[in-house]
Motif scaffolding. Structure first.
Motif, PDB file in Angstrom:
ATOM      1  N   TYR A 105     -12.027  -4.300   2.380  1.00 34.33           N
ATOM      2  CA  TYR A 105     -10.619  -3.960   2.205  1.00 34.33           C
ATOM      3  C   TYR A 105     -10.446  -2.736   1.326  1.00 34.33           C
ATOM      4  O   TYR A 105      -9.576  -1.900   1.571  1.00 34.33           O
ATOM      5  N   SER A 106     -11.278  -2.624   0.326  1.00 31.53           N
ATOM      6  CA  SER A 106     -11.132  -1.501  -0.605  1.00 31.53           C
ATOM      7  C   SER A 106     -11.439  -0.162   0.053  1.00 31.53           C
ATOM      8  O   SER A 106     -11.102   0.886  -0.494  1.00 31.53           O
ATOM      9  N   SER A 107     -12.055  -0.170   1.235  1.00 24.56           N
ATOM     10  CA  SER A 107     -12.364   1.082   1.913  1.00 24.56           C
ATOM     11  C   SER A 107     -11.193   1.602   2.744  1.00 24.56           C
ATOM     12  O   SER A 107     -11.236   2.718   3.263  1.00 24.56           O
ATOM     13  N   LEU A 108     -10.158   0.805   2.870  1.00 26.54           N
ATOM     14  CA  LEU A 108      -8.998   1.180   3.670  1.00 26.54           C
ATOM     15  C   LEU A 108      -8.021   2.022   2.867  1.00 26.54           C
ATOM     16  O   LEU A 108      -7.735   1.723   1.706  1.00 26.54           O
ATOM     17  N   SER A 109      -7.514   3.060   3.487  1.00 28.19           N
ATOM     18  CA  SER A 109      -6.344   3.759   2.970  1.00 28.19           C
ATOM     19  C   SER A 109      -5.145   3.212   3.734  1.00 28.19           C
ATOM     20  O   SER A 109      -5.235   2.965   4.940  1.00 28.19           O
ATOM     21  N   MET A 110      -4.038   3.012   3.035  1.00 28.80           N
ATOM     22  CA  MET A 110      -2.939   2.296   3.657  1.00 28.80           C
ATOM     23  C   MET A 110      -1.604   2.951   3.356  1.00 28.80           C
ATOM     24  O   MET A 110      -1.476   3.734   2.405  1.00 28.80           O
ATOM     25  N   GLY A 111      -0.630   2.605   4.174  1.00 32.43           N
ATOM     26  CA  GLY A 111       0.688   3.178   3.969  1.00 32.43           C
ATOM     27  C   GLY A 111       1.777   2.270   4.501  1.00 32.43           C
ATOM     28  O   GLY A 111       1.524   1.361   5.297  1.00 32.43           O
ATOM     29  N   TRP A 112       2.960   2.522   4.043  1.00 28.82           N
ATOM     30  CA  TRP A 112       4.165   1.879   4.553  1.00 28.82           C
ATOM     31  C   TRP A 112       5.013   2.933   5.256  1.00 28.82           C
ATOM     32  O   TRP A 112       5.233   4.024   4.720  1.00 28.82           O
ATOM     33  N   PHE A 113       5.476   2.569   6.432  1.00 24.78           N
ATOM     34  CA  PHE A 113       6.360   3.419   7.208  1.00 24.78           C
ATOM     35  C   PHE A 113       7.606   2.616   7.556  1.00 24.78           C
ATOM     36  O   PHE A 113       7.617   1.391   7.470  1.00 24.78           O
ATOM     37  N   ARG A 114       8.634   3.317   7.983  1.00 27.74           N
ATOM     38  CA  ARG A 114       9.833   2.628   8.445  1.00 27.74           C
ATOM     39  C   ARG A 114      10.455   3.377   9.611  1.00 27.74           C
ATOM     40  O   ARG A 114      10.272   4.590   9.762  1.00 27.74           O
ATOM     41  N   GLN A 115      11.174   2.633  10.418  1.00 28.21           N
ATOM     42  CA  GLN A 115      11.851   3.230  11.563  1.00 28.21           C
ATOM     43  C   GLN A 115      13.199   2.571  11.753  1.00 28.21           C
ATOM     44  O   GLN A 115      13.289   1.363  11.966  1.00 28.21           O
TER      45      GLN A 115
END
Length: 124
Positions: A30-40
């Motif tokens: 999990y720590s290798s993931l880069s993550m983000g929040w998006f919205r639409q």
């Protein structure tokens, strides 16, 4: 390879707060993931809200700076988005996304994995 499940969306009054969660089931650390929040929002393009790189780098959209906070709990494989001082214009479907390339910006094409979304509605 990576399954993302969002939760926490709800209907709130303007000025209220919500915390969105995104739990990852992954064959990768999990720590290798880069993550983000998006919205639409209806009739609008998907836009980036907040990004968190695998090494802890942060990025926020100008419209949410000072109001939203992105964080993660590695032990729980969960990404959070704390949203305070919500405004009607924050109303949208919110999506969690992840990639293994270290990208934490707002280019949707750099994210390989997406959740199904959770609805946030802010009433005036």
């Amino acid at each position: 390879q990576v399954q993302l499940v969002e939760s926490g969306g709800d209907s709130v009054q303007a000025g209220g707060s919500l915390r969105l969660s995104c739990t990852a089931v992954s064959t990768h650390t999990y720590s290798s993931l880069s993550m983000g929040w998006f919205r639409q929002a209806p009739g609008k393009e998907r836009e980036g809200v907040a990004g968190l790189g695998s090494f802890g780098s942060l990025k926020y959209a100008d419209s949410v700076k000072g109001r939203f906070t992105i964080s993660k709990d590695v032990a729980e494989n969960t990404l959070y988005l704390q949203m305070n001082s919500l405004k009607p214009e924050d109303t949208a479907m919110y999506y969690c996304a992840a990639n293994l390339g270290g990208f934490y910006g707002f280019n949707t094409s750099t994210y390989s994995f997406w959740g199904q979304g959770t609805q946030v509605t802010v009433a005036s």
